[in-house]
Design a protein around this motif. Structure first.
Motif, short mmCIF file in Angstrom:
data_model
loop_
_atom_site.label_atom_id
_atom_site.label_comp_id
_atom_site.label_asym_id
_atom_site.label_seq_id
_atom_site.Cartn_x
_atom_site.Cartn_y
_atom_site.Cartn_z
N VAL A 47 4.68 -9.04 7.63
CA VAL A 47 4.78 -9.60 6.28
C VAL A 47 3.87 -8.82 5.31
O VAL A 47 4.29 -8.46 4.21
N ILE A 48 2.66 -8.56 5.72
CA ILE A 48 1.72 -7.83 4.86
C ILE A 48 2.26 -6.44 4.54
O ILE A 48 2.19 -5.98 3.39
N GLU A 49 2.85 -5.79 5.54
CA GLU A 49 3.41 -4.45 5.31
C GLU A 49 4.58 -4.51 4.34
O GLU A 49 4.74 -3.63 3.49
N ARG A 50 5.39 -5.55 4.46
CA ARG A 50 6.52 -5.70 3.53
C ARG A 50 6.01 -5.89 2.09
O ARG A 50 6.59 -5.34 1.15
N LEU A 51 4.94 -6.65 1.92
CA LEU A 51 4.37 -6.84 0.59
C LEU A 51 3.83 -5.53 0.04
O LEU A 51 3.92 -5.27 -1.18
N ARG A 52 3.29 -4.69 0.91
CA ARG A 52 2.82 -3.37 0.47
C ARG A 52 4.00 -2.50 0.05
O ARG A 52 3.95 -1.79 -0.96
N GLU A 53 5.11 -2.56 0.82
CA GLU A 53 6.31 -1.80 0.45
C GLU A 53 6.82 -2.20 -0.92
O GLU A 53 7.32 -1.37 -1.69
N MET A 54 6.71 -3.49 -1.22
CA MET A 54 7.17 -3.99 -2.51
C MET A 54 6.14 -3.77 -3.61
O MET A 54 6.35 -4.17 -4.77
#
Length: 569
Positions: free
Chosen positions: A558-565
């Protein structure tokens, strides 16, 4: 002062004065009252001040049906948009034809008295098909009509008591009668209205200047400041941007005025409606843009309306209008020439540059530079004040999934990790905790489940509006309710839907309380996933199955997805 309306009659003014006003206030003391919603407040303001001339109140059933079917009142007068007061079934059950009802603002101030002439339950699906051309709830007007409005319509005549009160930009707010008087005092015989719900950039200014010169006219940026499209830049920022743009017009030739309109995003019909409203305000010309009042893309990725469909419809009815329709040309910037050109002016090999409103907003949110050819630097400076980079905006993380899917545990882990990273306040709105502290009086009926989720959405929107991160972890089984929460959040921040897609077999195996077993045995009714449906999210920002990861790894996903966004650094 000219009081001739666009339809050849008098400009409607439903307010009373003197002894008549005192009588209306006295009657209001004993009448039953309906508290108007925010959107209903926009409609009634324009009904009472004459912007919706020739209407003298809410449409009766015959006029409503005629408008829905053919864009005309029952007497043949051109009018494309249904204007009705929608009320709850409970209130309708106590209402009788001929009764007078007092309409109040959300704080209880008497706005108007309504004499009921008609009361009926409309076919809203038919209304959506006829008015919007679709029943796709990706269309914000359709979604509001089918999912958010009350079920019963009221028709009747209005008597105005108190004009709605505004605290912002009062120097730009005028009734139709005041606007006509203003034009007469200025000696403006030709005046163009420019409808907008977005910031204005260089191509817009060039287009307006060309139309002003061609038609020997002055211009008013007549911006919609009521309900617009979810996710639009708020009108406070937009009006400040228009103030920055005004000096780019010759002195004394252009002004700003506000229109408190609840837009339906109805494309061609709405463009016609906008034209009629502007002729009631006394404008002589009206600019219809490409995809005018279009809501964007449908569930299949295409536009709801053709790019020139609105222009074609309104132009085809020019003979019935007392306002000249101007088609906005589509301008592109040609780098080699250093100027904006219409498409037919492009030479062979010249593509021209263009940035859409959505692309601009995306660039702003990602902290990217805006090309000098596109926008005035003072406008971009103002937009940056309201739209900081995504890594500094308020966010709502909305975890949804079956009971036992791991969403609460995942949400807790993400909360802790975000607090470790720092930079923004983080609040967790867990489903069980909210039930205990915010919704303890609610049952588990569909109606109360929806209400609980909407309460969570409201609290999350307040957190996001103020730059924090709200983490929500309810089951939220119904797609329409989740969509309503998304709309609420996207008006003030970023909404991230995370579907915790753990299979039901795994969820049942984790069930320490034995709820699934009791539901399968019939001891619990309306249990999500067993005898009550769970609408699987179609296009969430993220989907994760917690049975495939350790919880630590799931949190990192989830944290990585937020970074991608680009929502966190």
């Amino acid at each position: 002062m000219d009081t001739t309306s666009a339809h050849g009659g008098k400009l409607i003014n439903l307010y009373v004065e003197g002894e008549a006003l005192l009588q209306e206030k006295e009657k209001a003391k004993s009448n039953r009252s309906w508290d108007l919603t925010t959107c209903q407040m926009f409609d009634i303001e324009l009904l009472l001040n004459g912007a919706f001339s020739p209407l003298t109140g809410y449409l009766n059933q015959a006029d409503y049906q005629s408008v829905v079917e053919g864009m005309r009142l029952a007497d043949g007068t051109l009018w494309p948009m249904p204007i009705n007061l929608d009320i709850s079934q409970a209130f309708a059950d106590e209402t009788t034809i001929g009764e007078e009802i007092t309409l109040r603002d959300p704080e209880g101030v008497v706005i108007a008295n309504l004499v009921v002439t008609d009361l009926w339950t409309p076919d809203k699906t038919l209304e959506a098909e006829k008015v919007f051309g679709t029943t796709d709830t990706a269309h914000p007007g359709v979604r509001r009509l089918l999912n958010e409005g009350n079920p019963v319509y009221v028709g009747g005549t209005l008597t105005g008591v108190t004009p709605p009160l505004h605290y912002d930009f009062n120097q730009y707010r005028n009734t139709p009668a005041e606007m006509r008087q203003h034009f007469a005092e200025l000696g403006w015989s030709n005046v163009i209205a420019f409808q907008t719900r977005n910031p204005i950039h260089k191509a817009h200014v060039i287009m307006m200047k060309r139309l002003m010169a061609k038609n020997q006219a002055n211009l008013v940026i007549h911006t919609a400041v009521g309900r617009t499209k979810p996710g639009d830049i708020d009108h406070f920022c937009r009006v400040r941007c228009y103030e920055k743009v005004l000096p780019h017009f010759p002195a004394g030739t252009a002004e700003i005025r506000l229109l408190p309109l609840a837009m339906r995003m109805g494309g061609p019909r709405e463009a016609l409606w906008h034209a009629i409203i502007r002729q009631n305000y006394g404008f002589t010309h009206f600019i219809v843009g490409r995809d005018h009042a279009g809501p964007g893309r449908n569930n299949l990725g295409g536009l709801f309306y053709g790019a020139t469909e609105a222009q074609e419809l309104v132009s085809s009815l020019q003979d019935e209008l007392n306002i000249q329709i101007l088609k906005a040309p589509f301008l592109r910037y040609v780098e080699g020439r250093g100027e904006f050109c219409e498409e037919h002016e492009l030479l062979s090999g010249e593509a021209g540059l263009y940035i859409s409103g959505a692309e601009l907003k995306d660039k702003l949110c990602h902290g990217e530079d805006i090309p000098e050819w596109f926008a005035f630097p003072e406008v971009i400076e103002e937009l940056n004040r309201t739209l900081p980079p995504r890594s500094k905006q308020g966010i709502t993380l909305f975890f949804t999934g079956l009971s036992g899917s791991g969403k609460s545990t995942l949400a807790n882990g993400v909360m802790v990790k975000l607090r470790e990273l720092g930079g923004r306040h983080v609040s967790l709105l867990d489903g069980d905790v909210v039930r205990k502290n915010l919704s303890s009086e609610l049952s588990f009926s569909k109606e109360h489940r929806d209400l609980n989720i909407l309460r969570i959405g409201y609290v999350a929107s307040e957190i996001s509006k103020n730059g924090g991160i709200a983490i929500c972890a309810p089951i939220a089984p119904y797609a329409t309710t989740r969509r309503s929460v998304r709309s609420m959040i996207e008006e003030v921040g970023v909404f991230v839907e995370i579907h915790v897609a753990t299979p039901i077999e795994v969820c049942e195996g984790r069930d320490r309380k034995g709820l699934y077993a009791m539901a399968r045995a019939g001891k619990i009714k309306g249990f999500t996933g067993i005898d009550d449906p769970y609408d699987v999210p179609e296009n969430p920002e993220m989907r994760i199955d917690t049975s495939q990861y350790t919880m630590t790894d799931a949190v990192e996903q989830v944290i990585e997805r937020l970074r991608e966004m680009k929502l966190i650094a």
